[in-house]
Enzyme design. Structure first.
Site, PDB file in Angstrom:
ATOM      1  N   GLY A  72       0.815  -1.210   0.000  1.00 22.61           N
ATOM      2  CA  GLY A  72       0.000   0.000   0.000  1.00 22.61           C
ATOM      3  C   GLY A  72       0.849   1.261   0.000  1.00 22.61           C
ATOM      4  O   GLY A  72       0.539   2.238  -0.692  1.00 22.61           O
ATOM      5  N   SER A  73       1.924   1.263   0.753  1.00 22.71           N
ATOM      6  CA  SER A  73       2.752   2.463   0.860  1.00 22.71           C
ATOM      7  C   SER A  73       3.370   2.826  -0.490  1.00 22.71           C
ATOM      8  O   SER A  73       3.364   3.995  -0.886  1.00 22.71           O
ATOM      9  CB  SER A  73       3.874   2.251   1.887  1.00 22.71           C
ATOM     10  OG  SER A  73       3.320   2.010   3.164  1.00 22.71           O
ATOM     11  N   ASN A 153      -8.146   4.090   8.549  1.00 21.67           N
ATOM     12  CA  ASN A 153      -7.601   2.913   9.220  1.00 21.67           C
ATOM     13  C   ASN A 153      -7.737   2.962  10.736  1.00 21.67           C
ATOM     14  O   ASN A 153      -7.687   1.934  11.387  1.00 21.67           O
ATOM     15  CB  ASN A 153      -6.135   2.703   8.832  1.00 21.67           C
ATOM     16  CG  ASN A 153      -5.317   3.965   8.947  1.00 21.67           C
ATOM     17  OD1 ASN A 153      -5.636   4.982   8.333  1.00 21.67           O
ATOM     18  ND2 ASN A 153      -4.272   3.928   9.749  1.00 21.67           N
ATOM     19  N   GLN A 181      -7.989  -0.074   3.439  1.00 25.57           N
ATOM     20  CA  GLN A 181      -8.906  -0.592   4.470  1.00 25.57           C
ATOM     21  C   GLN A 181     -10.291  -0.902   3.921  1.00 25.57           C
ATOM     22  O   GLN A 181     -11.119  -1.496   4.619  1.00 25.57           O
ATOM     23  CB  GLN A 181      -9.033   0.426   5.619  1.00 25.57           C
ATOM     24  CG  GLN A 181      -7.760   0.654   6.401  1.00 25.57           C
ATOM     25  CD  GLN A 181      -7.388  -0.509   7.310  1.00 25.57           C
ATOM     26  OE1 GLN A 181      -8.206  -1.339   7.679  1.00 25.57           O
ATOM     27  NE2 GLN A 181      -6.112  -0.566   7.681  1.00 25.57           N
ATOM     28  N   SER A 201      -3.588  -3.084  -0.452  1.00 24.69           N
ATOM     29  CA  SER A 201      -2.484  -3.841   0.139  1.00 24.69           C
ATOM     30  C   SER A 201      -2.922  -5.261   0.460  1.00 24.69           C
ATOM     31  O   SER A 201      -4.057  -5.486   0.885  1.00 24.69           O
ATOM     32  CB  SER A 201      -2.021  -3.133   1.416  1.00 24.69           C
ATOM     33  OG  SER A 201      -1.097  -3.939   2.108  1.00 24.69           O
ATOM     34  N   GLY A 202      -2.006  -6.229   0.281  1.00 28.42           N
ATOM     35  CA  GLY A 202      -2.343  -7.626   0.512  1.00 28.42           C
ATOM     36  C   GLY A 202      -2.535  -8.004   1.968  1.00 28.42           C
ATOM     37  O   GLY A 202      -3.467  -8.722   2.321  1.00 28.42           O
ATOM     38  N   HIS A 203      -1.660  -7.486   2.823  1.00 27.43           N
ATOM     39  CA  HIS A 203      -1.650  -8.059   4.179  1.00 27.43           C
ATOM     40  C   HIS A 203      -2.810  -7.616   5.066  1.00 27.43           C
ATOM     41  O   HIS A 203      -2.997  -8.147   6.158  1.00 27.43           O
ATOM     42  CB  HIS A 203      -0.303  -7.808   4.862  1.00 27.43           C
ATOM     43  CG  HIS A 203      -0.043  -6.409   5.316  1.00 27.43           C
ATOM     44  ND1 HIS A 203      -0.241  -6.020   6.627  1.00 27.43           N
ATOM     45  CD2 HIS A 203       0.398  -5.315   4.668  1.00 27.43           C
ATOM     46  CE1 HIS A 203       0.099  -4.734   6.753  1.00 27.43           C
ATOM     47  NE2 HIS A 203       0.488  -4.289   5.577  1.00 27.43           N
ATOM     48  N   THR A 239      11.783  -8.062 -10.651  1.00 26.97           N
ATOM     49  CA  THR A 239      11.256  -9.394 -10.974  1.00 26.97           C
ATOM     50  C   THR A 239       9.976  -9.630 -10.185  1.00 26.97           C
ATOM     51  O   THR A 239       9.939  -9.437  -8.973  1.00 26.97           O
ATOM     52  CB  THR A 239      12.303 -10.467 -10.619  1.00 26.97           C
ATOM     53  OG1 THR A 239      13.502 -10.153 -11.329  1.00 26.97           O
ATOM     54  CG2 THR A 239      11.830 -11.852 -11.006  1.00 26.97           C
ATOM     55  N   CYS A 326       1.738   2.625  13.594  1.00 31.39           N
ATOM     56  CA  CYS A 326       2.888   3.418  13.171  1.00 31.39           C
ATOM     57  C   CYS A 326       3.255   4.486  14.191  1.00 31.39           C
ATOM     58  O   CYS A 326       4.357   4.989  14.188  1.00 31.39           O
ATOM     59  CB  CYS A 326       2.597   4.087  11.841  1.00 31.39           C
ATOM     60  SG  CYS A 326       1.564   3.112  10.780  1.00 31.39           S
TER      61      CYS A 326
HETATM   62  C1  LIG Z   1      -1.741  -0.489   6.086  1.00 28.60           C
HETATM   63  C2  LIG Z   1      -2.117   0.727   5.316  1.00 28.60           C
HETATM   64  C3  LIG Z   1      -1.248   1.263   4.350  1.00 28.60           C
HETATM   65  C4  LIG Z   1       0.124   0.710   4.101  1.00 28.60           C
HETATM   66  O1  LIG Z   1       0.092  -0.498   3.415  1.00 28.60           O
HETATM   67  P1  LIG Z   1       1.443  -1.412   3.432  1.00 28.60           P
HETATM   68  O2  LIG Z   1       1.109  -2.532   2.515  1.00 28.60           O
HETATM   69  O3  LIG Z   1       1.613  -1.846   4.848  1.00 28.60           O
HETATM   70  O4  LIG Z   1       2.535  -0.567   2.927  1.00 28.60           O
HETATM   71  C5  LIG Z   1      -1.652   2.375   3.662  1.00 28.60           C
HETATM   72  N1  LIG Z   1      -2.852   2.936   3.882  1.00 28.60           N
HETATM   73  C6  LIG Z   1      -3.721   2.437   4.783  1.00 28.60           C
HETATM   74  C7  LIG Z   1      -5.044   3.088   4.982  1.00 28.60           C
HETATM   75  C8  LIG Z   1      -3.374   1.329   5.539  1.00 28.60           C
HETATM   76  O5  LIG Z   1      -4.220   0.866   6.463  1.00 28.60           O
END
Ligand SMILES: *Cc1c(COP(=O)(O)O)cnc(C)c1O
Length: 397
Positions: A72-73, A153, A181, A201-203, A239, A326
């Protein structure tokens, strides 16, 4: 038996069995480089392109509009820095965002401010929702980008993205949304909502850390953020992490097809927590009560210190968050809570519980058994609480 409750799903989620199963072949025998021309490479390439199609389908996008990133970042950085550079070429150096974005957005626009861009930070009000009228009023002839997150978030509030998108489209200003989110919680259609750029973002949706997507509407060309090889149609080098990408696509497919089911499960749990915790003296719900993520609870307890609250919860097997992950390690209260008008003292005593599939009614009951006692104990030791009671302090919230 010791209870364990994971209620920090907005910070990260575990990889699901389905996602891991989808990934494993590409970590083992399917390790080929997707750019190689022999069959092992072509197989990886096929999996990559199938994943791109799946990701696109989840957003109402075309596969050619999907770029895989490291998360996401990176997607936020690329969208914002890219739009700023494109704007600057046309003499447009004004950016509109909100005061309560994720740091991946806020710190990026702050870096651009140092380079001479001007940034308008829209207010979000006590309910944590951006007013589209404010977006309309803030747009100028030299505005090159509007970036408003889809769902916050920390306080979980869901923004009127389609309305903001329509305004930006009408004014021919690129519109980016950080939807990290929102995916899996709110149905998203980039076409109907006039979204030009979207990060995910995946996680946060049961894929692995270090993988994400930037959706770029066809016709938008951004300067590369990562230079190197010709991967991702020469726009994002490196890659391809095929296993992670395949996992992300599986996670998106599962998340986007189970939104209603998730809401049906989580909203009653969320609302039970909110109702019961707000019965605690001098507690305040942060963010709109209904226009919020199905699993998000964010409450401030006056006279309580958030970090101590987290430690005591942890001793009782409960994982939660105060402000955002964070900001832990920093003494500043969350910028999100300050943006919705909480005084510093109250913002410090805030707790975020973020629920997901793993949570149950039993988890909620256990939290409700443990948390009020912890608050009582912390307040009993707190000079601030003593003062609040003695002087009958009114924070006006
Ligand atoms: C977690 C989050 C991100 C960052 O995503 P990463 O994959 O951890 O870099 C960015 N924006 C929001 C709103 C998030 O909750």
């Amino acid at each position: 038996m010791k209870h364990f409750v994971y209620a920090d799903n907005s910070a990260t989620t575990p990889i699901s069995d389905e996602v891991l199963t989808a990934m494993l072949p590409y970590l083992k025998e399917g390790y080929g480089n997707a750019s190689s021309i022999y069959s092992k490479g072509r197989e990886a390439k096929q999996a990559l392109e199938a994943a791109r199609q799946t990701a696109a389908d989840c957003l109402g996008a075309q596969p050619g509009e999907i770029y895989f990133t490291s998360g996401g970042s990176e997607a936020d950085n690329w969208a914002i820095k890219g739009a700023a550079a494109a704007g600057a070429k046309k003499g447009r150096r004004h950016i509109i965002t909100t005061a309560f974005e994720h740091h991946a957005v806020l710190h990026t626009v702050q870096a651009l401010e140092k380079q001479g861009f001007e940034v308008t930070y829209l207010p979000v009000g006590r309910n944590g929702i951006v007013d589209p009228e404010d977006v309309k009023k803030a747009i100028r002839d030299d505005t090159c980008l509007v970036s408003v997150m889809y769902a916050n978030n920390e306080i979980g509030t869901i923004q009127p993205i389609a309305q903001i998108g329509a305004i930006c489209r009408e004014r021919h200003v690129w519109f980016h949304t950080d939807a990290v989110q929102a995916v899996g919680n709110v149905p998203i259609d980039v076409v109907k909502e006039n979204i030009d750029m979207l990060s995910l973002s995946g996680h946060k949706i049961h894929a692995q850390k270090g993988i994400g997507v930037l959706y770029l509407r066809r016709g938008i060309v951004l300067e590369n953020l990562i230079h190197g090889g010709a991967q991702e149609r020469s726009r994002r080098a490196g890659t391809e992490n095929v296993a992670a990408i395949v996992g992300l696509a599986k996670a998106m497919e599962l998340a986007c097809s189970s939104i209603e089911e998730k809401q049906k499960k989580l909203i009653p749990l969320r609302d039970k927590l909110i109702t019961e915790l707000c019965k605690i003296e001098r507690s305040h719900l942060n963010g709109d009560p209904t226009r919020r993520l199905a699993g998000n609870v964010n409450i401030s307890f006056e006279g309580v210190e958030g970090e101590s609250l987290l430690l005591m919860l942890d001793m009782n097997g409960i994982c939660a968050s105060s402000g955002s992950a964070c900001t832990s390690g920093s003494l500043d209260p969350s910028h999100v809570l300050l943006a919705i008008g909480l005084p510093h003292e109250v913002a410090h005593g805030s707790l975020r519980l973020s629920l997901d599939w793993c949570n149950s009614q039993e988890d909620v009951d256990y939290i409700l058994e443990v948390l009020p006692q912890i608050i009582q104990r912390l307040r009993a030791m707190s000079p601030l609480w003593e003062r609040i009671k003695k002087e009958n302090i009114d924070y006006g919230i």
